[in-house]
Design a protein around this motif. Structure first.
Motif, PDB file in Angstrom:
ATOM      1  N   ALA A  75       0.831  -1.208   0.000  1.00  0.00           N
ATOM      2  CA  ALA A  75       0.000   0.000   0.000  1.00  0.00           C
ATOM      3  C   ALA A  75       0.865   1.258   0.000  1.00  0.00           C
ATOM      4  O   ALA A  75       0.567   2.228  -0.714  1.00  0.00           O
ATOM      5  CB  ALA A  75      -0.936  -0.007   1.208  1.00  0.00           C
ATOM      6  N   ASP A  76       1.952   1.245   0.768  1.00  0.00           N
ATOM      7  CA  ASP A  76       2.857   2.405   0.797  1.00  0.00           C
ATOM      8  C   ASP A  76       3.454   2.671  -0.583  1.00  0.00           C
ATOM      9  O   ASP A  76       3.742   3.820  -0.930  1.00  0.00           O
ATOM     10  CB  ASP A  76       3.984   2.174   1.800  1.00  0.00           C
ATOM     11  CG  ASP A  76       3.536   2.321   3.243  1.00  0.00           C
ATOM     12  OD1 ASP A  76       2.436   2.854   3.480  1.00  0.00           O
ATOM     13  OD2 ASP A  76       4.287   1.886   4.140  1.00  0.00           O
ATOM     14  N   ALA A  77       3.634   1.613  -1.352  1.00  0.00           N
ATOM     15  CA  ALA A  77       4.211   1.754  -2.692  1.00  0.00           C
ATOM     16  C   ALA A  77       3.161   2.078  -3.745  1.00  0.00           C
ATOM     17  O   ALA A  77       3.493   2.216  -4.924  1.00  0.00           O
ATOM     18  CB  ALA A  77       4.945   0.468  -3.069  1.00  0.00           C
ATOM     19  N   GLY A  78       1.907   2.187  -3.342  1.00  0.00           N
ATOM     20  CA  GLY A  78       0.856   2.567  -4.266  1.00  0.00           C
ATOM     21  C   GLY A  78       0.174   1.424  -4.975  1.00  0.00           C
ATOM     22  O   GLY A  78      -0.595   1.647  -5.916  1.00  0.00           O
ATOM     23  N   ALA A  79       0.424   0.192  -4.557  1.00  0.00           N
ATOM     24  CA  ALA A  79      -0.220  -0.960  -5.194  1.00  0.00           C
ATOM     25  C   ALA A  79      -1.708  -0.985  -4.850  1.00  0.00           C
ATOM     26  O   ALA A  79      -2.114  -0.551  -3.771  1.00  0.00           O
ATOM     27  CB  ALA A  79       0.449  -2.256  -4.739  1.00  0.00           C
ATOM     28  N   PRO A  80      -2.546  -1.509  -5.730  1.00  0.00           N
ATOM     29  CA  PRO A  80      -4.001  -1.545  -5.499  1.00  0.00           C
ATOM     30  C   PRO A  80      -4.405  -2.676  -4.559  1.00  0.00           C
ATOM     31  O   PRO A  80      -4.937  -3.715  -4.976  1.00  0.00           O
ATOM     32  CB  PRO A  80      -4.567  -1.734  -6.904  1.00  0.00           C
ATOM     33  CG  PRO A  80      -3.494  -2.497  -7.636  1.00  0.00           C
ATOM     34  CD  PRO A  80      -2.198  -1.994  -7.083  1.00  0.00           C
ATOM     35  N   VAL A  81      -4.137  -2.480  -3.268  1.00  0.00           N
ATOM     36  CA  VAL A  81      -4.446  -3.459  -2.226  1.00  0.00           C
ATOM     37  C   VAL A  81      -5.027  -2.711  -1.031  1.00  0.00           C
ATOM     38  O   VAL A  81      -4.829  -1.501  -0.888  1.00  0.00           O
ATOM     39  CB  VAL A  81      -3.186  -4.238  -1.793  1.00  0.00           C
ATOM     40  CG1 VAL A  81      -2.564  -4.971  -2.982  1.00  0.00           C
ATOM     41  CG2 VAL A  81      -2.170  -3.316  -1.122  1.00  0.00           C
ATOM     42  N   PRO A  82      -5.727  -3.403  -0.128  1.00  0.00           N
ATOM     43  CA  PRO A  82      -6.195  -2.739   1.096  1.00  0.00           C
ATOM     44  C   PRO A  82      -5.006  -2.343   1.964  1.00  0.00           C
ATOM     45  O   PRO A  82      -3.958  -2.997   1.961  1.00  0.00           O
ATOM     46  CB  PRO A  82      -7.036  -3.825   1.790  1.00  0.00           C
ATOM     47  CG  PRO A  82      -7.333  -4.831   0.734  1.00  0.00           C
ATOM     48  CD  PRO A  82      -6.185  -4.808  -0.212  1.00  0.00           C
ATOM     49  N   THR A 129       5.263  -3.516  -8.714  1.00  0.00           N
ATOM     50  CA  THR A 129       5.666  -2.911  -7.438  1.00  0.00           C
ATOM     51  C   THR A 129       6.880  -3.652  -6.888  1.00  0.00           C
ATOM     52  O   THR A 129       6.883  -4.873  -6.804  1.00  0.00           O
ATOM     53  CB  THR A 129       4.517  -2.985  -6.418  1.00  0.00           C
ATOM     54  OG1 THR A 129       3.370  -2.321  -6.964  1.00  0.00           O
ATOM     55  CG2 THR A 129       4.901  -2.314  -5.113  1.00  0.00           C
ATOM     56  N   ARG A 130       7.879  -2.918  -6.502  1.00  0.00           N
ATOM     57  CA  ARG A 130       9.077  -3.526  -5.938  1.00  0.00           C
ATOM     58  C   ARG A 130       9.101  -3.281  -4.439  1.00  0.00           C
ATOM     59  O   ARG A 130       9.078  -2.135  -3.986  1.00  0.00           O
ATOM     60  CB  ARG A 130      10.335  -2.948  -6.590  1.00  0.00           C
ATOM     61  CG  ARG A 130      10.402  -3.218  -8.096  1.00  0.00           C
ATOM     62  CD  ARG A 130      10.538  -4.711  -8.382  1.00  0.00           C
ATOM     63  NE  ARG A 130      10.574  -5.006  -9.810  1.00  0.00           N
ATOM     64  CZ  ARG A 130       9.558  -5.491 -10.493  1.00  0.00           C
ATOM     65  NH1 ARG A 130       8.399  -5.719  -9.886  1.00  0.00           N
ATOM     66  NH2 ARG A 130       9.666  -5.756 -11.778  1.00  0.00           N
ATOM     67  N   VAL A 131       9.126  -4.355  -3.680  1.00  0.00           N
ATOM     68  CA  VAL A 131       9.112  -4.277  -2.220  1.00  0.00           C
ATOM     69  C   VAL A 131      10.382  -4.914  -1.681  1.00  0.00           C
ATOM     70  O   VAL A 131      10.595  -6.120  -1.855  1.00  0.00           O
ATOM     71  CB  VAL A 131       7.878  -5.005  -1.635  1.00  0.00           C
ATOM     72  CG1 VAL A 131       7.920  -4.985  -0.107  1.00  0.00           C
ATOM     73  CG2 VAL A 131       6.587  -4.362  -2.136  1.00  0.00           C
ATOM     74  N   ALA A 132      11.245  -4.127  -1.069  1.00  0.00           N
ATOM     75  CA  ALA A 132      12.434  -4.696  -0.431  1.00  0.00           C
ATOM     76  C   ALA A 132      11.997  -5.420   0.838  1.00  0.00           C
ATOM     77  O   ALA A 132      11.109  -4.941   1.554  1.00  0.00           O
ATOM     78  CB  ALA A 132      13.424  -3.583  -0.092  1.00  0.00           C
ATOM     79  N   PRO A 133      12.569  -6.574   1.141  1.00  0.00           N
ATOM     80  CA  PRO A 133      13.668  -7.283   0.477  1.00  0.00           C
ATOM     81  C   PRO A 133      13.179  -8.464  -0.359  1.00  0.00           C
ATOM     82  O   PRO A 133      13.834  -9.506  -0.381  1.00  0.00           O
ATOM     83  CB  PRO A 133      14.480  -7.776   1.670  1.00  0.00           C
ATOM     84  CG  PRO A 133      13.409  -8.122   2.683  1.00  0.00           C
ATOM     85  CD  PRO A 133      12.275  -7.151   2.476  1.00  0.00           C
ATOM     86  N   VAL A 199       6.676  -9.991  -6.639  1.00  0.00           N
ATOM     87  CA  VAL A 199       5.703 -10.399  -5.631  1.00  0.00           C
ATOM     88  C   VAL A 199       4.493 -11.010  -6.323  1.00  0.00           C
ATOM     89  O   VAL A 199       3.924 -10.414  -7.246  1.00  0.00           O
ATOM     90  CB  VAL A 199       5.257  -9.194  -4.771  1.00  0.00           C
ATOM     91  CG1 VAL A 199       4.170  -9.616  -3.797  1.00  0.00           C
ATOM     92  CG2 VAL A 199       6.435  -8.615  -4.014  1.00  0.00           C
ATOM     93  N   LEU A 200       4.115 -12.195  -5.875  1.00  0.00           N
ATOM     94  CA  LEU A 200       2.959 -12.903  -6.423  1.00  0.00           C
ATOM     95  C   LEU A 200       1.813 -12.903  -5.426  1.00  0.00           C
ATOM     96  O   LEU A 200       2.037 -13.057  -4.223  1.00  0.00           O
ATOM     97  CB  LEU A 200       3.298 -14.371  -6.696  1.00  0.00           C
ATOM     98  CG  LEU A 200       4.362 -14.723  -7.710  1.00  0.00           C
ATOM     99  CD1 LEU A 200       4.501 -16.236  -7.780  1.00  0.00           C
ATOM    100  CD2 LEU A 200       4.011 -14.156  -9.065  1.00  0.00           C
ATOM    101  N   HIS A 201       0.602 -12.817  -5.939  1.00  0.00           N
ATOM    102  CA  HIS A 201      -0.553 -13.052  -5.096  1.00  0.00           C
ATOM    103  C   HIS A 201      -0.593 -14.526  -4.696  1.00  0.00           C
ATOM    104  O   HIS A 201      -0.859 -14.872  -3.539  1.00  0.00           O
ATOM    105  CB  HIS A 201      -1.832 -12.671  -5.843  1.00  0.00           C
ATOM    106  CG  HIS A 201      -3.059 -12.743  -5.014  1.00  0.00           C
ATOM    107  ND1 HIS A 201      -3.668 -13.937  -4.696  1.00  0.00           N
ATOM    108  CD2 HIS A 201      -3.801 -11.773  -4.421  1.00  0.00           C
ATOM    109  CE1 HIS A 201      -4.732 -13.697  -3.949  1.00  0.00           C
ATOM    110  NE2 HIS A 201      -4.846 -12.392  -3.769  1.00  0.00           N
TER     111      HIS A 201
END
Length: 323
Positions: A75-82, A129-133, A199-201
């Motif tokens: 969410a912080d990265a702007g991805a369309p998730v709750p 969306t890229r989420v470290a790590p 990242v996969l659902h």
């Protein structure tokens, strides 16, 4: 007050919110967790997600902690998730308070091309969306990733082997073809290891995404992983609570690409073997019928997989956004 009511009250306290009336249970196809819609005194709506695990074995991953961590970063990265607003773990159980997302499940809008296109765009936005790590293929856990012992290719091959071994005693007439399936996928392991990862659902299906006009929100990230993004795309063609047919071309248009044929066929094989095993334990779903049909034609399916070039479309997966 019910156990869920206790958890909801603690979530609201933690978030500094007050309920305007009783929470309302929300329906859905999920079999593990419970969801409650809460209207607040400020006029907003939020969702309480109460985690359940109705099995005898211990959870392999702390889904509650994992989802709270991952959703916050996506969410912080702007991805369309709750977005998670509060989290509680107590004697009564574990629960998250999430932002409410408008819309209806895509599975209930399956006759609308615009809905499929919105879902495809939203899935691509998550994959971009890229989420470290989270750079290494593996299972997402609280704070990072637990790498697959054999990489992405080794993981898929191991899963195919596991499902084949589980199925063989119940389908002895398929024993030869199941051994062949394992060998074919093992042979593709080096190629699968070279697939791009993100990242996969990992449980992508039309009832895990809400569509509202031209926008969509992806829900239920408890099984998230890091791996080939086209695994999610293939799952959108296969995961069916009820028979709604294959996605229209609009879904792939929204997503911006198609899986390479070899990847599509490998992930189909993995999923159908898995669903053939699940069909013995859970209430009927349309996807179980599809798995049965796939197995009736398993030899020809394996012929097609062996003939599928493991390169060909790889370059198409690497677009201007970095794949």
């Amino acid at each position: 007050m019910t156990t869920d009511g206790v958890l909801i009250g603690r979530l609201l306290d933690q978030a500094g919110l007050e309920a305007d009336g009783a929470a309302t249970p929300m329906g859905g196809p999920g079999e593990l967790n419970r969801h409650w819609l809460v209207r607040t005194r400020g006029g907003d709506r939020v969702v309480a997600r109460v985690f359940g695990w109705p099995f005898d074995d211990v959870e392999p991953v702390d889904r509650f902690a994992k989802e709270a961590w991952l959703l916050g970063r996506l969410a912080d990265a702007g991805a369309p998730v709750p977005r998670p607003l509060a989290r509680v773990r107590a004697e009564e159980g574990a629960a998250l308070l999430l932002t409410w997302a408008p819309g209806r499940p895509l599975g209930d809008l399956s006759d609308r091309d615009d809905a499929w296109q919105a879902a495809g765009r939203a899935l691509r936005a998550v994959h971009d969306t890229r989420v470290a790590p989270l750079w290494t293929p593996g299972v997402v856990v609280d704070g990072g990733v637990r790498p697959f012992a054999g990489g992405w290719g080794g993981h898929i091959a191991a899963q195919v082997e596991l499902q084949a071994e589980r199925l063989a005693p119940h389908r002895p007439e398929l024993a030869v073809q199941l051994r062949r399936a394992v060998a074919v996928v093992r042979g593709l392991t080096p190629w699968l290891d070279r697939r791009p990862v993100t990242v996969l659902h990992a449980d992508a299906h039309p009832w895990n995404v809400l569509v509202d006009g031209t926008t969509a929100t992806w829900l239920d990230w408890e099984f998230a992983a890091v791996g080939d993004p086209h695994y999610d795309v293939v799952r959108m063609f296969l995961g069916r609570m009820k028979a709604i047919g294959a996605p229209p071309a609009a879904f792939l248009d929204g997503y911006g690409g198609s899986p390479p044929e070899a990847a599509r066929r490998v992930y189909e094989l993995h999923y159908h073997l898995w669903m053939a095993n699940d069909a013995r334990h859970f209430a009927h779903r349309a996807t179980y019928d599809d798995a049965a049909a796939y197995l009736r034609d398993l030899s020809a399916r394996l012929d097609a997989l062996e003939a599928a070039p493991p390169t060909g479309s790889t370059a198409a997966a690497r677009d201007s956004k970095g794949w």
